[in-house]
Design a protein around this motif. Structure first.
Motif, PDB file in Angstrom:
ATOM      1  N   GLN A 101       0.840  -1.201   0.000  1.00 21.13           N
ATOM      2  CA  GLN A 101       0.000   0.000   0.000  1.00 21.13           C
ATOM      3  C   GLN A 101       0.877   1.255   0.000  1.00 21.13           C
ATOM      4  N   ASP A 102       2.010   1.203   0.680  1.00 24.06           N
ATOM      5  CA  ASP A 102       2.929   2.354   0.683  1.00 24.06           C
ATOM      6  C   ASP A 102       3.434   2.651  -0.723  1.00 24.06           C
ATOM      7  N   THR A 103       3.735   1.591  -1.496  1.00 21.95           N
ATOM      8  CA  THR A 103       4.172   1.803  -2.881  1.00 21.95           C
ATOM      9  C   THR A 103       3.043   2.399  -3.713  1.00 21.95           C
ATOM     10  N   TYR A 104       1.834   1.896  -3.519  1.00 25.22           N
ATOM     11  CA  TYR A 104       0.686   2.472  -4.228  1.00 25.22           C
ATOM     12  C   TYR A 104       0.571   3.967  -3.935  1.00 25.22           C
ATOM     13  N   ASP A 105       0.700   4.312  -2.662  1.00 23.15           N
ATOM     14  CA  ASP A 105       0.581   5.726  -2.265  1.00 23.15           C
ATOM     15  C   ASP A 105       1.668   6.580  -2.905  1.00 23.15           C
ATOM     16  N   LEU A 106       2.873   6.020  -3.038  1.00 28.44           N
ATOM     17  CA  LEU A 106       3.957   6.767  -3.685  1.00 28.44           C
ATOM     18  C   LEU A 106       3.690   6.950  -5.180  1.00 28.44           C
ATOM     19  N   ILE A 107       3.086   5.953  -5.826  1.00 27.37           N
ATOM     20  CA  ILE A 107       2.727   6.109  -7.241  1.00 27.37           C
ATOM     21  C   ILE A 107       1.729   7.254  -7.399  1.00 27.37           C
ATOM     22  N   VAL A 108       0.743   7.290  -6.509  1.00 28.88           N
ATOM     23  CA  VAL A 108      -0.244   8.385  -6.538  1.00 28.88           C
ATOM     24  C   VAL A 108       0.457   9.724  -6.365  1.00 28.88           C
ATOM     25  N   GLU A 109       1.348   9.793  -5.388  1.00 28.72           N
ATOM     26  CA  GLU A 109       1.955  11.063  -4.987  1.00 28.72           C
ATOM     27  C   GLU A 109       2.989  11.565  -5.985  1.00 28.72           C
ATOM     28  N   THR A 144      -0.367  -4.636   3.333  1.00 28.21           N
ATOM     29  CA  THR A 144       0.448  -3.963   4.341  1.00 28.21           C
ATOM     30  C   THR A 144       1.121  -5.026   5.202  1.00 28.21           C
ATOM     31  N   GLY A 145       2.430  -4.985   5.258  1.00 29.45           N
ATOM     32  CA  GLY A 145       3.173  -5.884   6.141  1.00 29.45           C
ATOM     33  C   GLY A 145       3.505  -7.221   5.531  1.00 29.45           C
ATOM     34  N   LYS A 146       2.477  -8.034   5.262  1.00 32.31           N
ATOM     35  CA  LYS A 146       2.728  -9.385   4.749  1.00 32.31           C
ATOM     36  C   LYS A 146       1.552  -9.867   3.918  1.00 32.31           C
ATOM     37  N   MET A 147       1.876 -10.547   2.826  1.00 26.08           N
ATOM     38  CA  MET A 147       0.866 -11.210   1.993  1.00 26.08           C
ATOM     39  C   MET A 147       1.451 -12.548   1.563  1.00 26.08           C
ATOM     40  N   THR A 148       0.677 -13.596   1.675  1.00 28.57           N
ATOM     41  CA  THR A 148       1.141 -14.923   1.253  1.00 28.57           C
ATOM     42  C   THR A 148       0.356 -15.355   0.029  1.00 28.57           C
ATOM     43  N   GLN A 160       7.031  -6.671   3.888  1.00 28.85           N
ATOM     44  CA  GLN A 160       7.598  -5.352   4.142  1.00 28.85           C
ATOM     45  C   GLN A 160       8.363  -5.456   5.455  1.00 28.85           C
ATOM     46  N   LEU A 161       9.669  -5.379   5.385  1.00 23.55           N
ATOM     47  CA  LEU A 161      10.496  -5.571   6.571  1.00 23.55           C
ATOM     48  C   LEU A 161      11.112  -4.270   7.063  1.00 23.55           C
ATOM     49  N   GLY A 162      10.619  -3.146   6.538  1.00 20.27           N
ATOM     50  CA  GLY A 162      11.100  -1.847   6.977  1.00 20.27           C
ATOM     51  C   GLY A 162      11.398  -0.944   5.794  1.00 20.27           C
ATOM     52  N   ARG A 163      11.534   0.339   6.097  1.00 17.65           N
ATOM     53  CA  ARG A 163      11.865   1.309   5.062  1.00 17.65           C
ATOM     54  C   ARG A 163      13.367   1.266   4.773  1.00 17.65           C
ATOM     55  N   GLY A 164      13.720   1.566   3.540  1.00 15.56           N
ATOM     56  CA  GLY A 164      15.132   1.590   3.181  1.00 15.56           C
ATOM     57  C   GLY A 164      15.315   2.358   1.900  1.00 15.56           C
ATOM     58  N   HIS A 165      15.333   1.636   0.801  1.00 17.11           N
ATOM     59  CA  HIS A 165      15.457   2.246  -0.527  1.00 17.11           C
ATOM     60  C   HIS A 165      14.288   3.202  -0.797  1.00 17.11           C
TER      61      HIS A 165
END
Length: 318
Positions: A101-109, A144-148, A160-165
């Motif tokens: 979801q964070d990546t989706y939000d960045l695409i929007v932004e 968000t967090g984990k999807m299997t 998602q194991l944390g922010r980095g790149h």
């Protein structure tokens, strides 16, 4: 005039592609430090992690997949939002495009600005740029967090194991085989791009990846890593680079130096250790600028536009 060609505009030489088998289920499409693509072949379907920069370039990935399986490509996973990773997605005809979801939000932004910025930085990587359909690559599933996802009996964890790149980084993990697809959280013999990064968080995120104890790893750039020792080397190398940039920039900020001086000093300090890594000269101005921002006034990355890219480059390299 700039003494160095802007970003990767002087990088015009084609790279040798490798398609490396890591297990019966996992392959790595790599090209001497160009952006990698991961391939997971399950019992009933194929998953692709990161797409290449254009649909025409993605066709080479598809051709190699078809040499080893005729199963349908049902899933495309975006490890993060950068254009060079996502704009080839339409070629695969996948049922689902998955991102955090964070990546989706960045695409929007900032997706449109990032697209224009990256096409300007990497002319060779956006070969056949006209094949990219209008608009952006939009995920059809977010988490968000984990999807299997189960590809038959093969378990694929998207984590998602944390922010980095970026703030949206996603890794794909095959727990049964201990194979990790890291996206640009980990590089090997290639300079981490940190223009949209979180310097404070990235080292801990790498420790979180290491805690999975991967035995094989497909980095964002660089060769596929086929032993635990190589995996450890890549994790440690990426972490050392991020910590070294931050230490140098922090020293300059504490001393009250301006960004251009800090950039020159940081470049000189890191060049002997990392200068041979792919895209070192390209990344350093962006990396130092972002680190300076994070340590001063901007906890979150500012949007890179094609115009801001040029202004920054001229200020630091001009």
């Amino acid at each position: 005039m700039s003494t160095k060609a802007f970003a990767s505009q002087a990088d015009l030489q084609d790279k040798q592609v490798s398609f490396t088998k890591l297990s019966d289920h996992a392959y790595a499409y790599t090209a001497e430090g160009d952006p990698n693509t991961g391939v997971i072949i399950g019992d009933n379907a194929v998953m692709v992690i990161d797409t290449q920069a254009t649909p025409v370039m993605a066709q080479d990935v598809i051709r190699r997949i078809r040499e080893v399986t005729d199963k349908p490509i049902q899933y495309v996973v975006l490890s993060h939002y950068h254009a060079v990773r996502v704009l080839g997605a339409s070629a695969y005809g996948a049922q689902h495009i998955i991102a955090s979801q964070d990546t989706y939000d960045l695409i929007v932004e900032r997706g449109e600005q990032d697209k224009a910025s990256e096409i300007g930085r990497f002319p060779r990587l956006f070969r056949a740029v006209e094949s990219i359909p209008p608009g952006l690559t939009w995920p059809t599933l977010t988490f968000t967090g984990k999807m299997t996802i189960w590809l038959g009996k093969l378990e694929v964890q998207l984590l998602q194991l944390g922010r980095g790149h970026t703030k949206g980084d996603t890794v794909a993990w095959l727990p049964q085989e201990r194979i990790l697809f890291s996206g640009d959280l980990v590089e090997f013999d290639a300079t981490p791009y940190a223009g949209d990064a979180y310097f404070r968080d990235w080292p801990q995120t790498l420790d979180n990846l290491a805690a999975l104890q991967p035995e094989k790893l497909v980095p964002g750039r660089g060769a596929a890593l086929t032993t635990p020792e190589q995996v450890q080397q890549a994790l440690a190398g990426t972490k050392a680079f991020i910590e070294d940039v931050r230490a140098a920039v922090e020293e300059g900020v504490r001393a009250g130096k301006d960004l251009r001086v800090i950039y020159k000093e940081t470049y000189a300090r890191l060049q002997p250790k990392y200068g041979r890594w792919v895209i070192f000269d390209h990344c350093m101005p962006f990396d130092v600028t972002r680190c300076y921002d994070e340590l001063t006034a901007y906890p979150d990355p500012r949007i890179w536009t094609a115009e801001r890219d040029r202004q920054m480059w001229e200020a630091l390299e001009g």
